[in-house]
Write a protein that holds these residues in place. Sequence first.
Motif, PDB file in Angstrom:
ATOM      1  N   ASP A 195      17.879 -33.836 -16.707  1.00  0.00           N
ATOM      2  CA  ASP A 195      16.853 -33.569 -15.558  1.00  0.00           C
ATOM      3  C   ASP A 195      16.708 -34.799 -14.464  1.00  0.00           C
ATOM      4  O   ASP A 195      16.703 -34.334 -13.425  1.00  0.00           O
ATOM      5  CB  ASP A 195      15.514 -33.064 -16.148  1.00  0.00           C
ATOM      6  CG  ASP A 195      14.657 -32.645 -15.060  1.00  0.00           C
ATOM      7  OD1 ASP A 195      13.500 -33.318 -15.021  1.00  0.00           O
ATOM      8  OD2 ASP A 195      15.012 -31.629 -14.210  1.00  0.00           O
ATOM      9  N   LYS A 196      16.864 -35.759 -14.925  1.00  0.00           N
ATOM     10  CA  LYS A 196      16.486 -36.971 -14.253  1.00  0.00           C
ATOM     11  C   LYS A 196      17.629 -37.185 -13.139  1.00  0.00           C
ATOM     12  O   LYS A 196      17.279 -37.491 -11.901  1.00  0.00           O
ATOM     13  CB  LYS A 196      16.392 -38.294 -14.854  1.00  0.00           C
ATOM     14  CG  LYS A 196      16.229 -39.616 -14.118  1.00  0.00           C
ATOM     15  CD  LYS A 196      16.242 -40.667 -15.084  1.00  0.00           C
ATOM     16  CE  LYS A 196      15.997 -42.027 -14.156  1.00  0.00           C
ATOM     17  NZ  LYS A 196      16.071 -43.160 -15.245  1.00  0.00           N
ATOM     18  N   TYR A 197      18.769 -36.837 -13.329  1.00  0.00           N
ATOM     19  CA  TYR A 197      19.840 -36.901 -12.509  1.00  0.00           C
ATOM     20  C   TYR A 197      20.410 -35.802 -11.639  1.00  0.00           C
ATOM     21  O   TYR A 197      21.513 -35.530 -11.523  1.00  0.00           O
ATOM     22  CB  TYR A 197      21.051 -37.662 -13.050  1.00  0.00           C
ATOM     23  CG  TYR A 197      20.841 -39.108 -13.496  1.00  0.00           C
ATOM     24  CD1 TYR A 197      20.541 -39.304 -14.645  1.00  0.00           C
ATOM     25  CD2 TYR A 197      20.588 -40.152 -12.446  1.00  0.00           C
ATOM     26  CE1 TYR A 197      20.295 -40.714 -14.851  1.00  0.00           C
ATOM     27  CE2 TYR A 197      20.246 -41.519 -12.338  1.00  0.00           C
ATOM     28  CZ  TYR A 197      20.088 -41.686 -13.860  1.00  0.00           C
ATOM     29  OH  TYR A 197      19.819 -43.152 -14.085  1.00  0.00           O
ATOM     30  N   GLY A 198      19.743 -34.596 -11.848  1.00  0.00           N
ATOM     31  CA  GLY A 198      19.711 -33.540 -11.232  1.00  0.00           C
ATOM     32  C   GLY A 198      20.991 -32.646 -11.910  1.00  0.00           C
ATOM     33  O   GLY A 198      21.620 -31.732 -10.944  1.00  0.00           O
ATOM     34  N   GLY A 199      21.065 -32.713 -13.012  1.00  0.00           N
ATOM     35  CA  GLY A 199      22.071 -31.764 -13.712  1.00  0.00           C
ATOM     36  C   GLY A 199      21.959 -30.422 -13.926  1.00  0.00           C
ATOM     37  O   GLY A 199      22.767 -29.345 -13.776  1.00  0.00           O
ATOM     38  N   TYR A 200      20.538 -29.878 -13.419  1.00  0.00           N
ATOM     39  CA  TYR A 200      20.206 -28.433 -13.571  1.00  0.00           C
ATOM     40  C   TYR A 200      20.868 -27.819 -12.359  1.00  0.00           C
ATOM     41  O   TYR A 200      21.052 -26.531 -12.265  1.00  0.00           O
ATOM     42  CB  TYR A 200      19.018 -28.291 -13.828  1.00  0.00           C
ATOM     43  CG  TYR A 200      18.344 -28.372 -15.080  1.00  0.00           C
ATOM     44  CD1 TYR A 200      17.677 -29.519 -15.374  1.00  0.00           C
ATOM     45  CD2 TYR A 200      18.755 -27.636 -16.301  1.00  0.00           C
ATOM     46  CE1 TYR A 200      17.237 -29.863 -16.742  1.00  0.00           C
ATOM     47  CE2 TYR A 200      18.271 -28.019 -17.446  1.00  0.00           C
ATOM     48  CZ  TYR A 200      17.649 -29.043 -17.725  1.00  0.00           C
ATOM     49  OH  TYR A 200      16.964 -29.273 -18.942  1.00  0.00           O
ATOM     50  N   LYS A 201      21.292 -28.533 -11.355  1.00  0.00           N
ATOM     51  CA  LYS A 201      21.698 -27.738 -10.231  1.00  0.00           C
ATOM     52  C   LYS A 201      22.885 -27.259 -10.375  1.00  0.00           C
ATOM     53  O   LYS A 201      23.416 -26.214  -9.591  1.00  0.00           O
ATOM     54  CB  LYS A 201      21.735 -29.106  -8.988  1.00  0.00           C
ATOM     55  CG  LYS A 201      20.237 -29.375  -8.545  1.00  0.00           C
ATOM     56  CD  LYS A 201      20.534 -30.618  -7.521  1.00  0.00           C
ATOM     57  CE  LYS A 201      19.122 -31.100  -7.096  1.00  0.00           C
ATOM     58  NZ  LYS A 201      19.221 -31.863  -6.101  1.00  0.00           N
ATOM     59  N   THR A 202      23.630 -27.832 -11.108  1.00  0.00           N
ATOM     60  CA  THR A 202      25.265 -27.342 -11.043  1.00  0.00           C
ATOM     61  C   THR A 202      25.493 -27.112 -12.446  1.00  0.00           C
ATOM     62  O   THR A 202      26.652 -26.253 -13.087  1.00  0.00           O
ATOM     63  CB  THR A 202      26.306 -28.237 -10.737  1.00  0.00           C
ATOM     64  OG1 THR A 202      26.080 -29.585 -11.620  1.00  0.00           O
ATOM     65  CG2 THR A 202      26.225 -28.689  -9.403  1.00  0.00           C
ATOM     66  N   GLY A 203      24.703 -27.376 -13.498  1.00  0.00           N
ATOM     67  CA  GLY A 203      24.829 -27.172 -15.023  1.00  0.00           C
ATOM     68  C   GLY A 203      25.583 -28.123 -15.638  1.00  0.00           C
ATOM     69  O   GLY A 203      25.954 -28.161 -16.910  1.00  0.00           O
ATOM     70  N   LYS A 204      26.247 -29.336 -14.684  1.00  0.00           N
ATOM     71  CA  LYS A 204      26.952 -30.393 -15.443  1.00  0.00           C
ATOM     72  C   LYS A 204      26.638 -31.786 -14.910  1.00  0.00           C
ATOM     73  O   LYS A 204      26.070 -31.746 -13.886  1.00  0.00           O
ATOM     74  CB  LYS A 204      28.491 -30.053 -15.018  1.00  0.00           C
ATOM     75  CG  LYS A 204      28.951 -28.702 -15.806  1.00  0.00           C
ATOM     76  CD  LYS A 204      30.510 -28.727 -15.275  1.00  0.00           C
ATOM     77  CE  LYS A 204      31.236 -27.660 -15.880  1.00  0.00           C
ATOM     78  NZ  LYS A 204      32.570 -27.316 -15.651  1.00  0.00           N
ATOM     79  N   LEU A 205      27.007 -32.549 -15.478  1.00  0.00           N
ATOM     80  CA  LEU A 205      26.312 -34.105 -15.200  1.00  0.00           C
ATOM     81  C   LEU A 205      27.495 -34.880 -15.738  1.00  0.00           C
ATOM     82  O   LEU A 205      27.879 -35.006 -16.528  1.00  0.00           O
ATOM     83  CB  LEU A 205      24.863 -34.242 -15.848  1.00  0.00           C
ATOM     84  CG  LEU A 205      24.590 -35.584 -15.254  1.00  0.00           C
ATOM     85  CD1 LEU A 205      23.988 -35.503 -13.653  1.00  0.00           C
ATOM     86  CD2 LEU A 205      23.172 -36.107 -16.171  1.00  0.00           C
ATOM     87  N   THR A 225      27.130 -31.116 -20.529  1.00  0.00           N
ATOM     88  CA  THR A 225      27.228 -29.719 -19.917  1.00  0.00           C
ATOM     89  C   THR A 225      26.100 -29.014 -20.579  1.00  0.00           C
ATOM     90  O   THR A 225      25.918 -29.137 -21.919  1.00  0.00           O
ATOM     91  CB  THR A 225      28.682 -29.042 -20.305  1.00  0.00           C
ATOM     92  OG1 THR A 225      29.753 -29.946 -19.913  1.00  0.00           O
ATOM     93  CG2 THR A 225      28.580 -27.712 -19.908  1.00  0.00           C
ATOM     94  N   TYR A 226      25.485 -28.260 -19.628  1.00  0.00           N
ATOM     95  CA  TYR A 226      24.128 -27.464 -20.246  1.00  0.00           C
ATOM     96  C   TYR A 226      24.661 -26.042 -20.399  1.00  0.00           C
ATOM     97  O   TYR A 226      24.997 -25.308 -19.536  1.00  0.00           O
ATOM     98  CB  TYR A 226      23.020 -27.687 -19.301  1.00  0.00           C
ATOM     99  CG  TYR A 226      21.837 -26.871 -19.835  1.00  0.00           C
ATOM    100  CD1 TYR A 226      21.390 -25.922 -18.784  1.00  0.00           C
ATOM    101  CD2 TYR A 226      21.118 -27.273 -20.781  1.00  0.00           C
ATOM    102  CE1 TYR A 226      20.344 -25.097 -19.178  1.00  0.00           C
ATOM    103  CE2 TYR A 226      20.274 -26.444 -21.317  1.00  0.00           C
ATOM    104  CZ  TYR A 226      19.605 -25.374 -20.163  1.00  0.00           C
ATOM    105  OH  TYR A 226      18.514 -24.636 -20.719  1.00  0.00           O
ATOM    106  N   LEU A 227      24.377 -25.565 -21.491  1.00  0.00           N
ATOM    107  CA  LEU A 227      24.724 -24.176 -21.902  1.00  0.00           C
ATOM    108  C   LEU A 227      23.414 -23.540 -22.317  1.00  0.00           C
ATOM    109  O   LEU A 227      22.843 -23.803 -23.535  1.00  0.00           O
ATOM    110  CB  LEU A 227      25.615 -23.896 -23.045  1.00  0.00           C
ATOM    111  CG  LEU A 227      27.147 -24.365 -22.671  1.00  0.00           C
ATOM    112  CD1 LEU A 227      28.181 -24.387 -23.755  1.00  0.00           C
ATOM    113  CD2 LEU A 227      27.840 -23.891 -21.433  1.00  0.00           C
ATOM    114  N   PRO A 228      22.457 -22.896 -21.375  1.00  0.00           N
ATOM    115  CA  PRO A 228      21.175 -22.310 -21.752  1.00  0.00           C
ATOM    116  C   PRO A 228      21.179 -21.182 -22.775  1.00  0.00           C
ATOM    117  O   PRO A 228      20.135 -20.892 -23.602  1.00  0.00           O
ATOM    118  CB  PRO A 228      20.657 -21.656 -20.538  1.00  0.00           C
ATOM    119  CG  PRO A 228      21.904 -21.472 -19.696  1.00  0.00           C
ATOM    120  CD  PRO A 228      22.932 -22.496 -20.189  1.00  0.00           C
TER     121      PRO A 228
END
Length: 498
Positions: free
Chosen positions: A423-433, A455-458
Amino acid sequence: MSEPDSPGESQRGAPRFFVGCEDDESEGLEDYDSCSMRTDMELYEDDEDPPERQIVVGICSMMKKSKSKPMTQILERLCRFEYITVVIFPEDVILNEPVDKWPLCDCLVSFHSKGFPLDKAVSYAELRNPLLINDLNTQYYIQDRREVYRILQQEGIDLPRYAVLNRDPDKPDECNLVEGEDHVEVNGEVFPKPFVEKPVCAEDHNVYIYYPTSAGGGSQRLFRKIGSRSSVYSPESNVRKTGSYIYEEFMPTDGTDVKVYTVGPDYAHAEARKSPALDGKVERDSEGKEIRYPVMLTAMEKLVARKVCLAFKQTVCGFDLLRANGHSYVCDVNGFSFVKNSMKYYDDCAKILGNIVMRELAPQFHIPWSIPTEAEDIPIVPTTSGTMMELRCVIAIIRHGDRTPKQKMKMEVRNPMFFELFDKYGGYKTGKLKLKKPKQLYGHFSGINRKVQITYLPHGQPKTSSEEEVSYVSQISLDCLANKCWSLVRAGYQFLLT
């Protein structure tokens, strides 16, 4: 061949050459339709002005050879040179007239074949002293395989190990033959089977190959092609007891013979054909011609071609190569030979011969001429869709494209610390960081060539099969680029990680 654009080649349209024969002797010369078929008395009778000095090239051979398709193709191209006129000596004149009655020429192309009076050709050359494309006296040597092998050996050209058996009452010391079940001993030289037995006369094509008993014995009998056959198997295992022969070791090739054709010492064309020693069946195409394949000669083989051309003094010369055990061996020299069915060869041959003739004779006849400098000859070939450029070769420069080896670790994590980082580096915008900067990383993991991918998989981890890649709810890829260490191991490379 490109259109003539120099003083050396004709600008006046159709090429010109003639034969010194009567009307009834010109039958069968339809191949020369593009040329003027006139006798020397008729050649210039229609010209209003005196003709320019022409260099006359005489073709002195049996009519079967001078009327052959390769000769026709080459002569048509040769007489496109503005100052060259070709004269074909009639066969009847060659056989029946004294040499002082033969046509005059400045340059002579003459070669031996069955029935040709080589002695008369030599006498003609001595009488008229023309420029010789192929030396005549050396052609006596080419008719004797013993002399051919002697010259090859003298020139340092590789050839199979051999021995000569001369059955000559005047030379009994050269006729010592001891035959065993699986070998022969010729004048103290032992040849285990398989070995080759060749008549010393080059005109005799009955060459035998003898097999050991372990391979079934017998012999393969080669001969000049008859229909679709060039050899037959025979159960006879004993060598011939009459006549003189060369015995040589059998060279294990890949089932092909290489035929090389020179036009001067700096040009060689090569083709491969199925070896007659295999099964004796001649491979032919849909038009009934023997199938041959173009061959690229090695640098060493090109040097051999040059040596053969110069040693036998034959500008136009064919010889046979055997490729075996990583080497090339000359096993026969045929003398004057043309390539069949190669327009590129016909173009090259005519240009080279024309340049040789003009270079040697134009100065003494005060003919203004210099070797043509032509633009690049772009290869154009006819197709069913019109004319197109012909692809001659493909040159590729290939670089090894493997990436640097990596140390990579993948894991599934659920710790809140990673979600906070995401969340700190804006990963939720694209789902990847992707984290690469030192301040984004932590602890001992920071440094050069380090990165973290999340990689975020909700919806959690999906069901997988053996063909699908595992997806993670939260996946971290820790890529550690290892120090590059290359080690050459035998024929290949291995990656060693430190």
